[in-house]
Enzyme design. Structure first.
Site, mmCIF file in Angstrom:
data_model
loop_
_atom_site.group_PDB
_atom_site.id
_atom_site.type_symbol
_atom_site.label_atom_id
_atom_site.label_comp_id
_atom_site.label_asym_id
_atom_site.label_seq_id
_atom_site.Cartn_x
_atom_site.Cartn_y
_atom_site.Cartn_z
ATOM 1 C CB SER A 157 8.599 -6.419 -1.649
ATOM 2 O OG SER A 157 8.247 -5.417 -3.091
ATOM 3 C CG HIS B 246 7.975 -1.006 -2.421
ATOM 4 N ND1 HIS B 246 7.003 -1.769 -2.465
ATOM 5 C CD2 HIS B 246 8.642 -1.731 -3.220
ATOM 6 C CE1 HIS B 246 7.415 -2.932 -2.136
ATOM 7 N NE2 HIS B 246 8.780 -2.799 -3.189
HETATM 8 C C1 GTR Z 1 7.036 -5.643 -7.825
HETATM 9 C C2 GTR Z 1 6.032 -6.701 -8.126
HETATM 10 C C3 GTR Z 1 5.912 -7.087 -6.133
HETATM 11 C C4 GTR Z 1 6.667 -6.702 -5.446
HETATM 12 C C5 GTR Z 1 7.793 -6.156 -5.659
HETATM 13 C C6 GTR Z 1 9.301 -6.811 -5.018
HETATM 14 O O1 GTR Z 1 7.547 -5.516 -8.983
HETATM 15 O O2 GTR Z 1 4.540 -6.357 -8.342
HETATM 16 O O3 GTR Z 1 4.508 -7.522 -6.308
HETATM 17 O O4 GTR Z 1 6.880 -8.127 -5.213
HETATM 18 O O5 GTR Z 1 7.729 -6.239 -7.162
HETATM 19 O O6 GTR Z 1 9.380 -7.799 -4.813
HETATM 20 O O7 GTR Z 1 9.963 -5.481 -5.365
#
Ligand code: GTR
Length: 440
Positions: free
Chosen positions: A277, A418
């Site tokens: 992420s 995710h």
């Molecule tokens: C989200 C963000 C993403 C990603 C994620 C993370 O909210 O929009 O770009 O980086 O966080 O790092 O968990």
């Protein structure tokens, strides 16, 4: 903007808002706002900048020309317009000490070491703590995975001998963080993302650092973290083209690699940098700048990571700059709802890793990170790998879920959300075996 904990003390309403926002940050699927496009049919038409055409229009036809001229040109554009320039030298006094060694970690399978890096040599100055876990069954210096973690080194494994982080943490409702400090409850909380025993059994070392040690992840106008160590006289914050937090976290990864180079138990020519992420964006930027990283792995990195900005699919440049104003440099704001004006796009970030192996991973339900855009970045980096005679993805369309494709550029779209999972790690271990360990 004030830090989340400062807002919390001000009003219960703001407190609710911050908790809600934090929950959304951790759950991008849930966070997809109504105005975000997740329909492939609505992706706008765009033209990508060509990695193999110099700014003055000269075509790049050889790997020599790439390495001598074009690579630097693209790297410079990313520094100037996206992540910001990181300082060249090291802060005076930077030093490291091994603070703990446990030879019988994992029932004797591994040795655990903790290393403290004092960025300016002062105990009360900014510092990071490297947790290094080494296999005991291998004779030679070990190849390693290096990655930042979200919740402290103590969160990757429940063993109570791992030092509990004292650094600032984002609020958590489950009792694992109270008053911005980790509690005993946080031990092992992220262990599903760090299959330590499998990594050790496969003969790799694992090095990890809490990302907030390098720069706490909130917008305080860069008063804390490593940036102030480099301010020129009178400077109060990074200039518009200087580094934000992703730049700082990447810089920290390079400093960890400096340490690994000095540790004889590690084969520092075989270090794979990995991140999930926002930390996947970070591993890409670290690998793009620092060619000592042998392999670069981006797990669900999305906007500002592997996903093409011009697709405007899922998270867009404006949204990321608004939610996280401290991640990129100030100049990146010029491209809010103006992606076509960017002098680069993210396929060129992947191309900066050439000819080293790069792994881009997506998750099928992680539309916020634009799995197709992540695949296409790899695809459009292929011509640069081809200059070096290296094969890329080898297909034009994203593969079916759970079917990894590619050679020096490899890609998978794991089924599910995710996250960084055992499935992802299984692919990364095989990838490292294939590219770093002979006779496999
Ligand atoms: C989200 C963000 C993403 C990603 C994620 C993370 O909210 O929009 O770009 O980086 O966080 O790092 O968990």
């Amino acid at each position: 903007m004030k830090a989340p904990h400062q807002l919390l003390t001000h009003s219960p309403l703001k407190a609710c808002l911050i908790f809600l926002l934090s929950a959304l940050y951790m759950n991008p699927l849930f966070a997809i706002p109504k105005d975000a496009n997740v329909d492939e049919a609505k992706v706008p038409k765009f033209t990508l900048p060509d990695p193999l055409t110099m700014t003055d229009g000269t075509p790049v036809t050889s790997s020599h020309q790439w390495s001598a001229r074009r690579r630097g040109e693209i790297l410079d554009l990313f520094k100037e317009h996206v992540y910001g320039r990181s300082p060249d030298g090291l802060p005076a006094g930077l030093s490291h000490q091994v603070t703990q060694t446990i030879p019988n970690f994992l029932d004797g399978k591994a040795t655990l070491k903790e290393i403290r890096v004092l960025f300016n040599g002062k105990k009360d100055g900014p510092k990071m703590h490297i947790l290094l876990i080494l296999p005991n069954h291998t004779k030679k210096p070990a190849p390693a995975f290096l990655g930042l973690n979200f919740s402290g080194n103590h969160s990757i494994h429940p063993d109570s001998r791992i030092t509990l982080s004292k650094s600032w943490m984002r609020p958590k409702k489950d009792g694992s963080v109270i008053d911005h400090k980790a509690t005993e409850k946080a031990r092992g909380a992220s262990s599903s993302r760090w299959p330590v025993e499998t990594i050790i059994d496969r003969g790799y070392a694992l090095a990890t650092i809490y990302y907030g040690d390098i720069d706490p992840d909130f917008d305080d106008d860069f008063k804390n973290g490593v940036q102030p160590l480099f301010y020129r006289e009178g400077q109060k914050k990074p200039a518009a083209n200087e580094w934000g937090s992703i730049g700082a976290w990447s810089w920290g990864l390079s400093r960890a690699l400096d340490y690994l180079e000095s540790d004889p138990t590690i084969d520092a020519k075989k270090v794979s940098v990995l991140g999930h992420s926002r930390l996947g964006k970070t591993s890409l930027w670290a690998g793009a700048q620092d060619q000592r990283f042998a392999i670069v792995i981006s797990n669900d990195s999305g906007c500002g990571g592997a996903a093409l900005s011009r697709r405007r699919f899922g998270e867009k440049v404006k949204r990321i700059n608004t939610s996280f104003p401290h991640w990129f440099n100030d100049r990146f704001n010029q491209y809010n709802d103006n992606e076509n004006a960017l002098p680069i796009d993210q396929h060129q970030l992947i191309s900066l890793i050439a000819p080293r192996p790069v792994y881009i991973a997506s998750a099928s339900e992680d539309l916020w990170a634009d799995p197709t855009g992540e695949f296409l970045s790899g695809k459009y980096a292929e011509p640069v790998y081809a200059l070096f005679g290296k094969k890329g993805l080898g297909c034009d369309q994203p593969p079916a879920v759970d079917h990894p494709v590619g050679d020096f550029i490899r890609y998978h779209r794991r089924s599910g959300k995710h996250d960084l999972t055992a499935y992802d790690w299984a692919q990364y271990l095989d990838f490292a075996d294939r590219h770093l360990i002979k006779n496999k």
